[in-house]
Design a protein around this motif. Structure first.
Motif, mmCIF file in Angstrom:
data_model
loop_
_atom_site.group_PDB
_atom_site.id
_atom_site.type_symbol
_atom_site.label_atom_id
_atom_site.label_comp_id
_atom_site.label_asym_id
_atom_site.label_seq_id
_atom_site.Cartn_x
_atom_site.Cartn_y
_atom_site.Cartn_z
ATOM 1 N N ASP A 106 -14.172 -30.895 -4.090
ATOM 2 C CA ASP A 106 -14.800 -29.645 -4.514
ATOM 3 C C ASP A 106 -14.085 -28.405 -3.972
ATOM 4 O O ASP A 106 -14.521 -27.278 -4.200
ATOM 5 C CB ASP A 106 -16.273 -29.601 -4.090
ATOM 6 C CG ASP A 106 -16.449 -29.655 -2.571
ATOM 7 O OD1 ASP A 106 -15.461 -29.945 -1.856
ATOM 8 O OD2 ASP A 106 -17.580 -29.424 -2.108
ATOM 9 N N ARG A 107 -12.954 -28.586 -3.294
ATOM 10 C CA ARG A 107 -12.206 -27.452 -2.727
ATOM 11 C C ARG A 107 -11.492 -26.668 -3.835
ATOM 12 O O ARG A 107 -10.831 -27.251 -4.685
ATOM 13 C CB ARG A 107 -11.150 -27.936 -1.743
ATOM 14 C CG ARG A 107 -11.683 -28.437 -0.432
ATOM 15 C CD ARG A 107 -11.713 -27.335 0.623
ATOM 16 N NE ARG A 107 -12.126 -27.899 1.896
ATOM 17 C CZ ARG A 107 -11.279 -28.416 2.776
ATOM 18 N NH1 ARG A 107 -9.993 -28.427 2.526
ATOM 19 N NH2 ARG A 107 -11.734 -28.897 3.904
ATOM 20 N N SER A 108 -11.613 -25.349 -3.795
ATOM 21 C CA SER A 108 -10.841 -24.501 -4.709
ATOM 22 C C SER A 108 -9.727 -23.771 -3.968
ATOM 23 O O SER A 108 -8.878 -23.140 -4.589
ATOM 24 C CB SER A 108 -11.756 -23.489 -5.399
ATOM 25 O OG SER A 108 -12.372 -22.652 -4.447
#
Length: 200
Positions: A106-108
């Motif tokens: 879920d890291r941007s």
């Protein structure tokens, strides 16, 4: 009775000119940008809108991502155009990168220590940045490997971080291999990449 005025759109998002002059944008500001914001990078507190890539650029990027995705060992993952935090006020979006597979999906925005390889595909409008500015920034942030891909014809330059330091004490990249036919490397994993497989 007069008609109500029709509301107008405020227009596309753009950076605040005063904050640009002060160069005080941070990574927190970048993460809070609206959904309609263009693709941007943050360099020393200044937001830079990145130019739209060409079809040739995108084809090379996609073909390289697919090749890496299909060949990387399980402890690594491949991605395209994900932001990388290089300092509190600088982030870049490599065209392709390899990251440690332990990074949550879920890291941007990745930390520089999450990134093993950053790849930039040189376009006419990004030659100076991709050849000089970005390698210096990536090396200073400790990213172990950097690839620069020139187009027309496609030629890959593969660098690894060296022991040599620059005038400011920062580490620099050293050329490990280059080729227009095939790239063979032992790091960051055993690679034998035929250049035809990333040539549109």
């Amino acid at each position: 009775m007069s008609a109500e005025p029709i509301p107008t759109s405020p227009g596309p998002w753009c950076p605040d000119p005063m904050r640009q002059q002060r160069a005080d944008y941070t990574l927190e500001d970048l993460l809070a940008l609206p959904d309609d914001a263009p693709r941007v990078e943050l360099v020393d507190g200044v937001i830079q809108v990145t130019p739209s890539p060409t079809l040739g650029h995108q084809n090379i990027s996609s073909m390289l991502w697919l090749w890496l995705h299909n060949h990387v060992p399980t402890h690594l993952g491949a991605a395209q155009s994900v932001g990388v935090r290089l300092s509190h006020n600088t982030s870049r979006q490599p065209d392709v990168l390899l990251y440690r597979a332990t990074v949550p999906p879920d890291r941007s925005m990745l930390r520089s220590e999450d990134v093993v390889l950053a790849v930039e595909i040189v376009s006419p409008g990004t030659r100076r940045i991709d050849r000089f500015a970005k390698p210096g920034e990536y090396a200073a942030a400790g990213i172990p490997f950097y690839w620069r891909i020139e187009q027309d014809p496609v030629h890959v330059y593969a660098y690894r971080i060296g022991e040599r330091v620059g005038p400011g004490g920062e580490r620099q990249y050293e050329l490990a291999a280059d080729g227009a036919d095939v790239i063979e490397l032992t790091e960051p994993f055993e690679i034998k990449l035929p250049i035809t497989e990333i040539t549109p």
